[in-house]
Design an enzyme around this catalytic site. Structure first.
Site, mmCIF file in Angstrom:
data_model
loop_
_atom_site.group_PDB
_atom_site.id
_atom_site.type_symbol
_atom_site.label_atom_id
_atom_site.label_comp_id
_atom_site.label_asym_id
_atom_site.label_seq_id
_atom_site.Cartn_x
_atom_site.Cartn_y
_atom_site.Cartn_z
ATOM 1 N N SER A 1 0.841 -1.189 0.000
ATOM 2 C CA SER A 1 0.000 0.000 0.000
ATOM 3 C C SER A 1 0.887 1.254 0.000
ATOM 4 O O SER A 1 1.734 1.398 -0.876
ATOM 5 C CB SER A 1 -0.952 -0.054 1.194
ATOM 6 O OG SER A 1 -1.948 0.926 1.075
ATOM 7 N N HIS B 1 -8.201 -4.220 -1.879
ATOM 8 C CA HIS B 1 -7.064 -3.589 -1.211
ATOM 9 C C HIS B 1 -7.023 -4.052 0.243
ATOM 10 O O HIS B 1 -8.029 -4.074 0.943
ATOM 11 C CB HIS B 1 -7.188 -2.069 -1.265
ATOM 12 C CG HIS B 1 -5.947 -1.365 -0.838
ATOM 13 N ND1 HIS B 1 -4.883 -1.181 -1.688
ATOM 14 C CD2 HIS B 1 -5.575 -0.819 0.356
ATOM 15 C CE1 HIS B 1 -3.917 -0.538 -1.045
ATOM 16 N NE2 HIS B 1 -4.309 -0.321 0.205
ATOM 17 N N ASP C 1 -9.325 -3.283 -6.604
ATOM 18 C CA ASP C 1 -8.678 -2.210 -5.852
ATOM 19 C C ASP C 1 -8.706 -0.957 -6.717
ATOM 20 O O ASP C 1 -8.263 -0.991 -7.871
ATOM 21 C CB ASP C 1 -7.233 -2.623 -5.553
ATOM 22 C CG ASP C 1 -6.480 -1.619 -4.696
ATOM 23 O OD1 ASP C 1 -6.953 -0.477 -4.533
ATOM 24 O OD2 ASP C 1 -5.398 -1.977 -4.204
#
Length: 318
Positions: A158, A287, A257
């Site tokens: 991330s 995600h 995502d």
């Protein structure tokens, strides 16, 4: 819109809700309270874990790090500098502690986790400079921490993937320590938020455009100057015009995502610039899947990461 979710990742089964980043410090405190209420995981007998402090760059505070060292494996060991996620505003050494204990053992590598400064109190480039200071410390003290300085990778998930990409660019431009490999897991790469997946994936769990807008606002609330010039390409690597001479990369992407397309585009641009790239798109995932350690999808992601990193950091690879 109907999405083909992995059955374990359907919205009704997701264990964590959408984060509120309007007040990231309050959210951080809530997460810290929940985290401290949980029992500390046991350290495996074949792993040494120690906390250390790394000198910061000139004028910056020292940087806390945690070093995971397997007791087995031929010395010196390869190493991974791991940068945690958390939208640039959340996360600490405890957040990924269980994951990194297992990763160090599976990789037979030293893993160094960096507790970088967080926005909004410390916006870009503070956290990235902490990561660079840690990388420099690893290379200079390689013999003391059982590390082969020619086999150091950087990586994260991330926003940790964002900072890993930015660190690779910054290290190249500064002529810093050699990075053998970069792992970019579901990275946040483009503050412009113009990709098709951001426009289309508006009803998926965990992440949406509003969160991403807040994420970038907090991270970019300070100066973007780095080394006396505009450093936006280090903050949002999708803005970098030159991606040549960067380390080989593993880019992991989740199908559902909103960040999917910017990661795919960055992987394509890396390849076009002559950088070797291994790309995996995980069908039906969202995600944050990598955090759900008990799901088969997360286990596939981690198994792939271990396989790719072991190959990339092997002594036989130049």
């Amino acid at each position: 819109m109907n999405h083909a979710y992995d059955p374990e990742l359907a919205p009704s089964r997701m264990p964590f809700a959408r984060l509120d980043l309007t007040d990231p410090i309050a959210t951080r405190n809530l997460l810290f309270e929940a985290q401290t209420a949980m029992p500390a995981p046991e350290v495996p007998a074949d792993l040494r874990v120690r906390d250390a402090v790394v000198p910061g760059r000139a004028g910056a505070p020292d940087v806390p790090v945690r070093v995971y060292t397997p007791t087995h494996g031929a010395r010196p060991l390869p190493a991974l500098l791991y940068i945690h996620g958390g939208s640039f505003v959340l996360g600490d050494l405890e957040m990924t502690h269980p994951l990194l204990m297992r990763l160090a053992l599976d990789l037979e590598a030293v893993v160094v986790a960096v507790d970088y400064r967080l926005a909004p109190e410390n916006p870009f480039p503070a956290g990235l400079e902490d990561c660079y200071a840690t990388l420099t410390w690893m290379a200079r003290n390689a013999a003391d921490i059982d590390v082969d300085p020619d086999r150091i990778a950087v990586g994260g998930d991330s926003s940790g993937g964002t900072m890993s990409a930015g660190l690779a660019l910054l290290t190249r431009d500064r002529g810093g320590p050699r990075i053998r490999f970069q792992y970019l897991g579901v990275p946040v790469l483009d503050d412009r938020l113009e990709s098709d997946s951001i426009r289309e994936l508006v009803d998926v769990p965990v992440l949406d455009r509003e969160i991403l807008e807040l994420t970038w606002r907090h991270y970019l609330s300070g100066s973007s100057t780095v080394d006396g010039k505009d450093g936006m390409s280090y903050a949002a690597p999708a803005r970098a015009e030159d991606l040549s001479a960067l380390p080989a990369a593993f880019v992991a992407v989740s199908e559902l995502d909103p960040l999917r397309d910017e990661a795919l585009d960055y992987a394509r641009r890396l390849m076009k610039a002559g950088v070797s790239v291994e790309l995996r798109l995980y069908a039906g995932t969202v995600h944050g899947t990598y955090l759900l350690a008990q799901t088969k999808a997360a286990q596939r992601m981690r198994a792939d990461l271990v396989q790719v990193l072991r190959r990339a950091l092997s002594p036989e690879r130049a």
